[in-house]
Enzyme design. Structure first.
Site, PDB file in Angstrom:
ATOM      1  CG  HIS A 121       1.629  -1.958   0.857  1.00  0.00           C
ATOM      2  ND1 HIS A 121       2.045  -1.542   2.085  1.00  0.00           N
ATOM      3  CD2 HIS A 121       0.403  -1.402   0.676  1.00  0.00           C
ATOM      4  CE1 HIS A 121       1.123  -0.749   2.628  1.00  0.00           C
ATOM      5  NE2 HIS A 121       0.117  -0.654   1.786  1.00  0.00           N
ATOM      6  CG  HIS A 132       7.870  -2.700   3.397  1.00  0.00           C
ATOM      7  ND1 HIS A 132       6.950  -2.300   4.331  1.00  0.00           N
ATOM      8  CD2 HIS A 132       9.068  -2.668   4.031  1.00  0.00           C
ATOM      9  CE1 HIS A 132       7.573  -2.019   5.464  1.00  0.00           C
ATOM     10  NE2 HIS A 132       8.864  -2.236   5.317  1.00  0.00           N
ATOM     11  CG  HIS A 169      -1.190   2.371  -1.779  1.00  0.00           C
ATOM     12  ND1 HIS A 169      -1.190   3.425  -0.893  1.00  0.00           N
ATOM     13  CD2 HIS A 169      -1.429   1.272  -1.016  1.00  0.00           C
ATOM     14  CE1 HIS A 169      -1.399   2.977   0.331  1.00  0.00           C
ATOM     15  NE2 HIS A 169      -1.567   1.667   0.291  1.00  0.00           N
ATOM     16  CD  GLU A 170      -2.533  -2.092  -2.395  1.00  0.00           C
ATOM     17  OE1 GLU A 170      -1.783  -2.786  -1.662  1.00  0.00           O
ATOM     18  OE2 GLU A 170      -3.400  -1.326  -1.928  1.00  0.00           O
TER      19      GLU A 170
HETATM   20 ZN    ZN Z   1      -1.712   0.445   1.974  1.00  0.00          ZN
END
Ligand code: ZN
Length: 677
Positions: free
Chosen positions: A471, A474, A467-468
């Protein structure tokens, strides 16, 4: 120390952690604020006619130094703090909010921004410039810059009242939480509770100088009690106390505050020309309007409700068979769900952990990034770090271009706050033809290695890492001109797409085969375990969905209509919950008066975002899955239309460009097992 010795006062590219002391931050931030003020004043007081370049672009590039120093500082305050750093945070926070208020209230500056904005159709701006202009203009107008003096004054008054009310709301809930305790002296009342929970309850009792055990309404005490305590009467007592916070008709009661907050928010929105608070908030969201959010929630509700009702029946039957429970109540929910889950899945973290050695999982996520986006991570050892445990990597693309600097800080320690997050020490942007590459960081709190065992992650930790890192991608793959539109600077119902979508790879045999290998035998994780993980992930998904939807609907019920006719908080809430109800109502309880997300924090008219992001990530991943989870073409589309674009265009437009159509909840419903695939 003299200014000249403070490394932060000089220009730097890579944060110079090896050359700075804790005491350097405060003077550096003060100095950077002064410099940023000078830059802003130059823009505001320019004698040249206002243009996009000399006003809008100039504003976006202004304060770069301040941005770099505060990024370094606040990241340290989260990941490696101490008394000095915390004291500095207390001291600089008001200076920083004063600085940003001074910009928003600067009328000379706003005149120039408005001048450019009014001429926008004749300026021949490209797409990104149009979005930046709109964003800068709204930053002023949404704070009242266009209002006449009397209305401006009223707006300030409302803002002051609202921030006080949010504080009071939170203080009351905190006081209510601290006021209650469940004092147990008879050991039989502890039946079912795990040893660690009992131990901490004994410790709490000791701190309060009491015999026996004390349980409180704080989550680490409350949650395990509701999940494991066999004594139903005590669970009822705890649950009712928990649900009655702020609802006792005394000085800590929040009912009046809720009504005041929603009415002031409504008035504020009206002053600014919006129909309701939700209209005001959603203008800057992918969802756009309250009607869209309501339609979204209702559509999911229609699909999830039959599944939720079936799961509820199953839980009722289970409780009846196990303990002869005639009417399942709210305080039975966590308890019987946990027992049922154990019976159905027998899925133990310890069973999975050997397959998820931290180093293997890191290599796994790097390999996934390589297969999808051609990224190569090279560990480097000469980058200054704020702690020796931090690892640093240079990231390159297929053509060996430098893409980003990546910091990874994985284990807990005293100065680090809990949880996991992605952050940046430097954001990406292009200035004077130079593409400044970002410095991205992932900070987590994963199980530490011991002398005899490496760091073995739970499956939940594995998905957190992905998940991290999502990010992180991104940030790393950002490719925009203006700093405030770069990377994760997007509407917040869109920001979880890159992170959540990457979690999907953790459930795919093809991806797991790359890294989920037993740390001792090297054996790849067996298919049966993967199947179990998937099934357990969907346990009671219908009921969970219904619960999330009920909060989203309650949020909208408070903010998407004129609240002036609402007089009874509990009655209003009961009506909002009607369509999502599974358990009998508890007369002593009220959710709204303790709904901190929307009345204290920033989630008003935003609670739907949790489900919204899930719909996006499931829909996006379905596209990968249809074409192969490592399909290079789809990955390129995701990179080119989503990851690299930041906030340079409306997210729905970006999404459609990637997917070829608008997101559809079907993929989520299928993944969650709520409809047949
Ligand atoms: Zn998040």
């Amino acid at each position: 120390m003299k200014d000249s010795e403070n490394r932060l006062l000089k220009n730097f590219d890579i944060a110079p952690f090896d050359a700075i002391q804790d005491a350097d931050y405060k003077p550096a931030i003060e100095q950077a604020i002064r410099e940023a003020r000078e830059e802003i004043d130059l823009i505001a007081n320019s004698t040249e006619p206002a243009t996009f370049e000399n006003t809008i672009a100039a504003l976006d590039y202004a304060g770069y130094k301040l941005d770099r120093v505060t990024s370094a500082f606040f990241n340290i305050n989260s990941a490696e703090t101490n008394d000095t750093i915390q004291k500095t945070a207390q001291e600089v926070s008001p200076l920083l909010s004063e600085f940003s208020n001074d910009i928003t209230l600067n009328e000379t500056l706003f005149k120039r921004v408005k001048h450019v904005f009014d001429a926008k159709d004749s300026l021949n701006l490209n797409r990104e410039q149009q979005v930046l202009l709109e964003k800068k203009y709204k930053g002023f107008s949404r704070n009242g810059a266009n209002l006449p003096e009397d209305k401006k004054a009223r707006l300030r008054e409302i803002d002051t009242k609202l921030s006080k009310l949010a504080l009071t709301f939170g203080e009351n809930i905190l006081a209510e939480t601290n006021k209650f305790e469940l004092h147990i002296t008879d050991e039989t009342d502890l039946a079912g509770l795990p040893e660690s929970t009992v131990e901490s309850a004994a410790q709490t009792a000791e701190e309060k100088e009491k015999e026996g055990w004390v349980f409180t309404l704080e989550y680490p005490s409350y949650i395990p009690f509701m999940k494991y305590a066999e004594n139903r009467e005590l669970r009822k007592k705890m649950a009712i106390a928990f649900g009655a916070k702020g609802f006792h008709n005394d000085e800590l009661d929040n009912q009046e505050h809720v009504l005041n907050i929603v009415n002031l928010r409504h008035e504020r929105a009206n002053l600014l020309g919006y129909k309701t608070h939700a209209h005001f908030v959603l203008e800057e969201r992918m969802a756009k309007t309250p009607e869209n959010v309501e339609r979204f929630l209702e559509e999911l509700l229609e699909k999830a409700k039959p599944a939720a009702e079936l799961e509820f029946k199953q839980l009722e039957n289970f409780a009846k068979e196990r303990d002869g429970i005639a009417q399942l109540q709210k305080w039975d929910s966590a308890f019987y769900s946990e027992k049922l889950k154990q019976q159905l899945f027998e899925l133990d973290d310890e069973l999975l952990k050997p397959y998820f050695k931290l180093e293997n999982v890191i290599n796994g996520v790097f390999t996934v990034a390589k297969k999808l986006y051609g990224l190569r991570f090279v560990e480097v050892f000469d980058i200054p770090k704020y702690h020796k445990d931090v690892k640093t990597y240079q990231v390159f693309d297929e053509k060996d271009n430098f893409v980003a600097l990546f910091y990874a800080d994985f284990h807990p320690r005293a100065g680090k706050r809990g949880g996991a997050w992605m952050t940046q020490f430097k954001g990406q942007f292009i200035k004077d033809g130079v593409n400044e590459r970002p410095h991205v960081s992932n900070v987590c709190n994963f199980t530490k290695p011991t002398p005899s065992k490496p760091s073995l992650l739970t499956f939940n930790e594995v998905t957190t890492l992905f998940h991290e890192f999502g990010h992180g991608l991104h940030g790393m793959l950002a490719n925009t001109t203006y700093p405030s539109l770069s990377g994760p600077s997007v509407f917040w119902d869109f920001v979880e797409l890159p992170s959540q979508v990457l979690e999907n790879w953790c459930y795919e045999p093809e991806a797991l085969a790359l890294f989920a290998k037993h740390y001792e035998t090297g054996e790849t994780i067996p298919m049966v375990l993967i199947d179990k993980i998937k099934k357990a992930a969907n346990f009671q998904e219908g009921m969970q969905t219904l619960r999330q939807l009920s909060f989203g609907l309650l949020d909208m019920s408070w903010h998407a209509t004129d609240p002036s006719r609402i007089t009874n908080v509990k009655a209003h809430e009961a009506a909002a919950f009607e369509g999502t109800k599974l358990y009998p109502d508890v007369a002593e309880n009220c959710m709204s008066v303790a709904f901190s997300h929307i009345f204290q924090g920033g989630y008003s008219s935003g609670y739907y975002s949790y489900k919204w992001a899930e719909v996006l990530d499931a829909d996006a991943f379905a596209y990968f899955k249809e074409n192969g989870i490592f399909n290079k073409e789809i990955a390129d589309q995701f990179k080119n239309h989503i990851l690299s674009q930041g906030g340079t265009e409306d997210p729905m437009v970006l999404y459609k460009r990637f997917r070829g159509k608008e997101p559809n909840p079907e993929a989520l419903l299928k993944r969650a097992g709520l409809i047949k695939s």
